[in-house]
Design a protein around this motif. Structure first.
Motif, PDB file in Angstrom:
ATOM      1  N   ARG A  67      27.932  -0.236 -12.076  1.00 36.86           N
ATOM      2  CA  ARG A  67      27.112  -1.307 -12.639  1.00 36.86           C
ATOM      3  C   ARG A  67      25.844  -1.362 -11.783  1.00 36.86           C
ATOM      4  NH1 ARG A  67      32.422  -3.290 -12.779  1.00 36.86           N
ATOM      5  NH2 ARG A  67      32.208  -4.144 -10.676  1.00 36.86           N
ATOM      6  N   GLY A  68      24.723  -0.990 -12.380  1.00 36.94           N
ATOM      7  CA  GLY A  68      23.516  -0.920 -11.567  1.00 36.94           C
ATOM      8  C   GLY A  68      22.260  -0.868 -12.395  1.00 36.94           C
ATOM      9  N   PHE A  69      21.130  -0.712 -11.694  1.00 39.69           N
ATOM     10  CA  PHE A  69      19.812  -0.865 -12.301  1.00 39.69           C
ATOM     11  C   PHE A  69      18.893   0.295 -11.937  1.00 39.69           C
ATOM     12  CE2 PHE A  69      21.615  -5.048 -11.927  1.00 39.69           C
ATOM     13  CZ  PHE A  69      21.282  -5.667 -13.126  1.00 39.69           C
ATOM     14  N   SER A  70      17.981   0.584 -12.852  1.00 36.42           N
ATOM     15  CA  SER A  70      16.853   1.464 -12.570  1.00 36.42           C
ATOM     16  C   SER A  70      15.712   0.616 -12.010  1.00 36.42           C
ATOM     17  CB  SER A  70      16.392   2.170 -13.843  1.00 36.42           C
ATOM     18  OG  SER A  70      17.385   3.046 -14.334  1.00 36.42           O
ATOM     19  N   HIS A  71      14.750   1.298 -11.391  1.00 35.17           N
ATOM     20  CA  HIS A  71      13.661   0.596 -10.713  1.00 35.17           C
ATOM     21  C   HIS A  71      12.371   1.387 -10.838  1.00 35.17           C
ATOM     22  CE1 HIS A  71      16.648  -1.951  -8.566  1.00 35.17           C
ATOM     23  NE2 HIS A  71      17.382  -0.871  -8.703  1.00 35.17           N
ATOM     24  N   HIS A  72      11.258   0.686 -10.734  1.00 28.26           N
ATOM     25  CA  HIS A  72       9.969   1.322 -10.478  1.00 28.26           C
ATOM     26  C   HIS A  72       9.342   0.647  -9.268  1.00 28.26           C
ATOM     27  CE1 HIS A  72       9.371   4.532 -13.170  1.00 28.26           C
ATOM     28  NE2 HIS A  72       9.232   3.843 -14.285  1.00 28.26           N
ATOM     29  N   ASN A  73       8.505   1.421  -8.581  1.00 30.65           N
ATOM     30  CA  ASN A  73       8.032   1.030  -7.260  1.00 30.65           C
ATOM     31  C   ASN A  73       6.684   0.322  -7.332  1.00 30.65           C
ATOM     32  OD1 ASN A  73       8.040   1.106  -4.320  1.00 30.65           O
ATOM     33  ND2 ASN A  73       6.388   2.568  -4.526  1.00 30.65           N
ATOM     34  N   SER A  74       6.668  -0.907  -7.853  1.00 24.27           N
ATOM     35  CA  SER A  74       5.450  -1.713  -7.732  1.00 24.27           C
ATOM     36  C   SER A  74       5.823  -3.184  -7.741  1.00 24.27           C
ATOM     37  CB  SER A  74       4.448  -1.400  -8.851  1.00 24.27           C
ATOM     38  OG  SER A  74       4.979  -1.669 -10.127  1.00 24.27           O
ATOM     39  N   PHE A  75       4.931  -3.996  -7.187  1.00 18.32           N
ATOM     40  CA  PHE A  75       5.180  -5.428  -7.058  1.00 18.32           C
ATOM     41  C   PHE A  75       3.834  -6.136  -7.145  1.00 18.32           C
ATOM     42  CE2 PHE A  75       6.394  -9.441  -5.058  1.00 18.32           C
ATOM     43  CZ  PHE A  75       7.683  -9.642  -5.561  1.00 18.32           C
ATOM     44  N   ALA A  76       3.873  -7.354  -7.629  1.00 15.81           N
ATOM     45  CA  ALA A  76       2.644  -8.136  -7.786  1.00 15.81           C
ATOM     46  C   ALA A  76       1.858  -8.186  -6.476  1.00 15.81           C
ATOM     47  CB  ALA A  76       2.982  -9.549  -8.245  1.00 15.81           C
ATOM     48  N   GLY A  77       0.547  -8.041  -6.578  1.00 19.28           N
ATOM     49  CA  GLY A  77      -0.329  -8.236  -5.430  1.00 19.28           C
ATOM     50  C   GLY A  77      -0.476  -7.062  -4.500  1.00 19.28           C
ATOM     51  N   VAL A  78       0.554  -6.193  -4.412  1.00 16.23           N
ATOM     52  CA  VAL A  78       0.513  -5.090  -3.447  1.00 16.23           C
ATOM     53  C   VAL A  78       0.623  -3.730  -4.113  1.00 16.23           C
ATOM     54  CG1 VAL A  78       1.395  -6.463  -1.526  1.00 16.23           C
ATOM     55  CG2 VAL A  78       3.015  -5.283  -3.035  1.00 16.23           C
TER      56      VAL A  78
END
Length: 1000
Positions: A417-428
């Motif tokens: 049970r898990g998630f995919s991700h992308h490498n970005s975040f608000a502001g940075v």
């Protein structure tokens, strides 16, 4: 210092920025020696210039292709990650072996070919392309690269640094993948001294990541290029002609970063976006990433196998041995041994093996992620001196993939049970500070995710350390796929193979896995297995050379068909559930989540490991003015969306704490109203882990409703409001609401509104479009989605003072409640510290290491302190005092166009985010070396001595007409408060109150 004391030093250093951060003097076999390895932060005081040099532009400056548009070529293969014509051409230009490129409908995005490619006229349609006979040398004589160039007017920045996110959003029809942020070539320069006592040593700069193509000059001399934006690389300095030593001699390193083209269909940023280190060792040394401590534990022998690659520079030929000592977290030596003796010679690196037998280690698991330290010593046999030392974090487990039992960890079957991700975040952008990565990892565990898919590329090294100590399994994924990118696969495996959390290597993603000649898979397999023979290989798409097959967004029938055709191949649902929603105008995504996760429950499928996605990310927005995705369970600013609570219910509350794949967090009951006060019509959606549910609206209790479908939302009825003067306060222009009835008797918007008004409580929404006519009824506002059709309309809402949902067990006992409150006029701003915070498992203070960062939440509230979700106010953040700076803003709105580096942001759903970073370094090892090495001085103060008492960071948020809010961010000079030690102490959190208490 004896060996046990040496082990204690290593344990203290775990979690600092580099492998061994201080020289260590110790006694071994009667000989005292000094380990000279130094890893000095090289992040501060880079001169930065946005834009390409005046004597150059984008690309390598050698794109001398002859136009072959309209031709068809053979002996070419997919270069699948280039989504625009220019990207396809530029990627080919940077590759000296690429002689042909083609882009268009016929080629399926992008094709590359070598000297054996044959092109001729095509009858199949028009496509762009170019061909060259030879690859001319790339341009390297840029003005900005010269040592003598004066960059005094360039801005001083610290790395990690994403220069693309600093730009302004521009509507470009073709660039929805990349968030409508312009891409560019930019330059970095850093002036530095090398200590005199380093002369004759081995010296490198280690870049953890530069996106996209990096070209490097040292003292004006061109030294190398790195073309993969997701793998690290080293630049050797000691062998550069004209390198200088001493405090009176200045060196210059220049980095040209071409981020004009990408390798993905999402925002990838640009710049030196990960950490940078200056590493000094003796001439004889351990090779970078050359030590492998296999995490796969033989269940019978229980022998830890260590291999070490060692090398030397210079004319010496010492006889050496490698000593490996396994140390537990208490500092006790568990096992120790040394290799056979070998003679080193420059140009002939050696690989030796050390077997640590009889090591009765505790296994690494999701519930108990036991970690160890392996102390590596490179010793001169003849003289007893120590040439080099290294510490490797390690953990040991037994893994097995079989069709009939799925995945086993230490003998216990697990459903992922898990998630995919992308490498970005608000502001940075993509330059995400470590503590924010810790927040993301803790958020995954809080919603039941014990698996982390690195989509679609390797991430920064610190993240893998967090996953190791938190007990989160991971799928490590290569980015570019094709024969020309085998080296990137090699680099990923070599860098990451020591992490026990990684259980599989992935070649590629979805259609990007497709190759015409199927030559790539076997070569990728060789690259992985040569470095790590035991982990299986996989892909989130169709290719060959795999041990595990992952399927993306596939239905049960696809898995059934594949299993029937390949009954011995283990299967996994490696990506699913692209269910879109936002915190405002919420959509019901439960059917999407339930149905798309269901293949993971099939008996021969190892689970669902890649729900798309845990967090929103820049790019892949489906068109301007939207600039971010909407798939996340958390938005881009880190605020949870309603469907995050579906996973809390289904993947935490409804999963036994005895489940071997469940994060070791408490099993709490879930009661959650999914609607905001200003979006309620005739129904409220509620999640409950109870047997029955009751709604109390404005003090009036409703009937108890039996929970007949556990895990799914309950539609609780709310009395329709009494309508005054045919008023519909909710504007529903440019959206289409589902579940309404067609009224063919009216022909204008005004007639449609009147018909809805006359219908009384049976109509709370009306909509009209010229072609579609009038639609009206009682659908939820959550069904209303953006539409390109010219809809006009409006909806009624219940005036909410308060709504409380009560959950009951089978005996009638109340086991949970949740209340939402209606707000009056906005009166003030309120501030809360989300990170660092015990409520998010991220600690209690920022560490003054020059990099640590905090997430501050600003809420718009009325006079009673109730969140105001339906008024937009502009909020200004600032630092009022202390060692900190504002480095970014956000609010989670996928239409936010405010510059990420502004100090002002509009509220969205009543919330806004400020990101603050420390600008004082009192903690990094070798601060005296930083002061000695760096020539320029920029925004961060490096104190080589003890900082003593330091004030906390004081921040404030203001808006015209509202009461200003103030907040103090605690700071620390203790290494125990760094993100990794904090993570180690938070495996078994008592809960994640951030989710439970979240309002918004």
């Amino acid at each position: 210092m004896d060996l046990r004391g040496f082990a204690a030093v290593f344990l203290f250093l775990m979690g600092l920025s580099c492998v061994l951060a201080t020289p260590v003097t110790f006694e071994k076999d009667g000989a005292e020696a000094v380990a000279v390895r130094e890893c000095v932060p090289f992040d501060y005081n880079w001169r930065f210039r946005y834009g390409h040099a005046p004597d150059g532009g984008p690309g390598p400056g050698n794109a001398d292709f002859t136009d072959i548009s309209g031709q068809e070529c053979t002996n070419v293969d997919h270069n699948p990650n280039r989504y625009a014509r220019g990207d396809c051409e530029t990627a080919c230009a940077y590759n000296p072996d690429c002689m042909v490129w083609q882009s268009g409908a016929l080629s399926g995005n992008c094709l590359h070919g070598g000297a054996d490619a044959v092109c001729s006229s095509s009858k199949h349609g028009q496509q762009d392309g170019g061909q060259r006979k030879t690859a001319q040398p790339m341009k390297t004589d840029y003005k900005f690269a010269a040592k003598s160039f004066n960059a005094i007017d360039w801005k001083i920045v610290n790395t990690p640094h994403d220069f693309v996110v600093t730009g302004d959003f521009v509507s470009m029809p073709w660039d929805y993948h990349h968030a409508f942020l312009p891409r560019n070539v930019s330059w970095y320069r850093k002036e530095f001294h090398l200590p005199s006592d380093w002369k004759g040593s081995h010296i490198t700069v280690y870049f953890e990541g530069v996106f996209h193509v990096a070209q490097i000059w040292v003292n004006g001399q061109y030294v190398q290029m790195h073309t993969c934006g997701y793998t690290g690389f080293t630049v050797r300095l000691d062998n550069v002609t004209g390198i200088l030593y001493g405090n009176d001699s200045t060196n210059v390193i220049a980095v040209r970063v071409d981020a004009t083209f990408g390798s993905g269909h999402w925002y990838e940023g640009g710049g030196i976006y990960r950490r940078t280190h200056l590493i000094h060792t003796s001439p004889a040394h351990f090779v970078h990433d050359g030590v492998f401590v296999s995490p796969e534990l033989d269940p019978l022998e229980k022998t830890v196998r260590v291999t070490a690659e060692i090398d030397i520079i210079g004319s010496g030929h010492p006889l050496v041995t490698v000593i490996a000592t396994l140390v537990d977290m208490s500092g006790e030596s568990v096992a120790s041994n040394e290799s056979y003796n070998v003679t080193l010679a420059e140009g002939f690196p050696q690989t030796v093996t050390v077997l640590l037998s009889g090591a009765h280690v505790k296994v690494w698991s999701i519930q108990s992620p036991h970690m160890y330290s392996v102390m590596m010593v490179l010793k001169d046999v003849s003289h007893g001196t120590i040439f080099d030392t290294l510490h490797i974090s390690a953990g040991f487990r037994q893994t097995e993939w079989k069709v009939d039992t799925n995945f086993k960890l230490n003998g216990d079957s697990i459903k992922f049970r898990g998630f995919s991700h992308h490498n970005s975040f608000a502001g940075v952008g993509v330059a995400i500070p470590d503590r924010i990565h810790l927040f993301r990892a803790q958020a995954s565990r809080a919603v039941g995710g014990s698996f982390w898919r690195m989509s679609h590329n390797p991430y920064l090294p610190a993240l893998y350390d967090f996953l190791d100590v938190l007990g989160i399994i991971s799928w490590d994924e290569n980015r570019d796929y094709g024969l020309e990118y085998v080296g990137a696969m090699h680099d990923m495996v070599k860098r990451d193979r020591n992490h026990p959390s990684i259980v599989v290597w992935s070649y590629c993603n979805e259609v990007e896995c497709e190759q015409i000649y199927n030559k790539t898979g076997p070569q990728f397999r060789i690259a992985a297995k040569s470095l790590d023979p035991q982990r299986p290989t996989a892909a989130n798409g169709p290719t060959n050379g795999l041990d595990i097959q992952g399927l993306s967004h596939a239905k049960n029938t696809s898995f059934e068909d594949f299993h029937q055709q390949y009954p011995d191949m283990p299967l996994v649902l490696s990506e699913c559930c692209s269910c879109e929603t936002q915190r405002l105008l919420r959509q019901d995504t439960t059917t999407c989540m339930h149905d798309q996760n269901s293949p993971g429950l099939l008996p021969y499928v190892s689970g669902s490991l890649g729900v798309w996605t845990l967090f929103d990310y820049y790019g892949e927005s489906h068109g301007f003015p939207s600039v971010t995705s909407s798939y996340g369970n958390f938005d881009l600013a880190g605020f949870p969306k309603p469907h995050a609570y579906w996973y809390v219910l289904n993947w935490m509350a409804m999963i036994s704490t005895d489940d071997y794949g469940r994060p070791p967090l408490p099993s709490n009951h879930v009661t959650r109203i999914l609607d905001l006060p200003g979006e309620i019509t005739t129904r409220v959606e509620v999640l409950s882990s109870g047997a029955a549910l009751q709604l109390i609206v404005n003090g009036k209790p409703g009937d108890k409703v039996e929970v007949t479908n556990p895990g799914e939302p309950i539609q609780a009825k709310v009395d329709a409001p009494e309508r005054v003067n045919c008023s519909f306060p909710r504007n529903l222009t440019s959206v289409q609401c589902r579940g309404l009835d067609h009224n063919g008797n009216v022909k204008t918007p005004g007639q449609c509104k009147s018909a809805c008004c006359d219908a009384g409580p049976s109509c709370v929404i009306w909509q009209f479009a010229e072609k579609q006519g009038c639609w009206m009824g009682t659908a939820d506002l959550s069904s209303c989605e953006p539409s390109e059709d010219p809809w006009v309309g409006a909806g009624d809402i219940v005036t909410v003072k308060n709504i409380t949902a009560l959950s009951f067990d089978t005996t009638g006992k109340v086991i949970g409640s949740h209340t939402i409150l209606g707000a009056a006029q906005a009166s003030a701003i309120s501030l809360e510290l989300d990170v660092p915070s015990p409520d998010t498992g991220t600690g209690t203070a920022l560490v003054l290491d020059g990099h640590d960062a905090a997430l501050v939440k600003a809420s718009v509230v009325d006079a009673a302190g109730v969140l105001v979700t339906d008024q937009v106010v502009n909020i200004t953040f600032r630092v009022a005092g202390g060692p900190g700076a504002l480095i970014g803003i956000g609010n989670g709105d996928n239409h936010l166009h405010a510059n990420a580096k502004s100090d002002n942001v509009p509220s969205y759903g009543g919330l806004a985010r400020g990101i603050f970073q420390v600008n004082l370094d009192c903690v990094s090892k070798h601060r005296d070396r930083i002061v000695q090495i760096d020539v320029d001085h920029g925004p961060t103060t490096v104190n080589p001595g003890a900082c003593g008492t330091v004030d906390s960071i004081s921040v404030e948020a203001s808006s015209p007409g509202l009461q200003t809010a103030h907040l103090t961010i605690p700071v620390s000079t203790s290494a125990e408060d760094l993100p990794l030690p904090v993570a180690k102490k938070s495996v078994a959190l008592e809960g994640f109150p951030f989710l439970t208490n979240f309002v918004g």
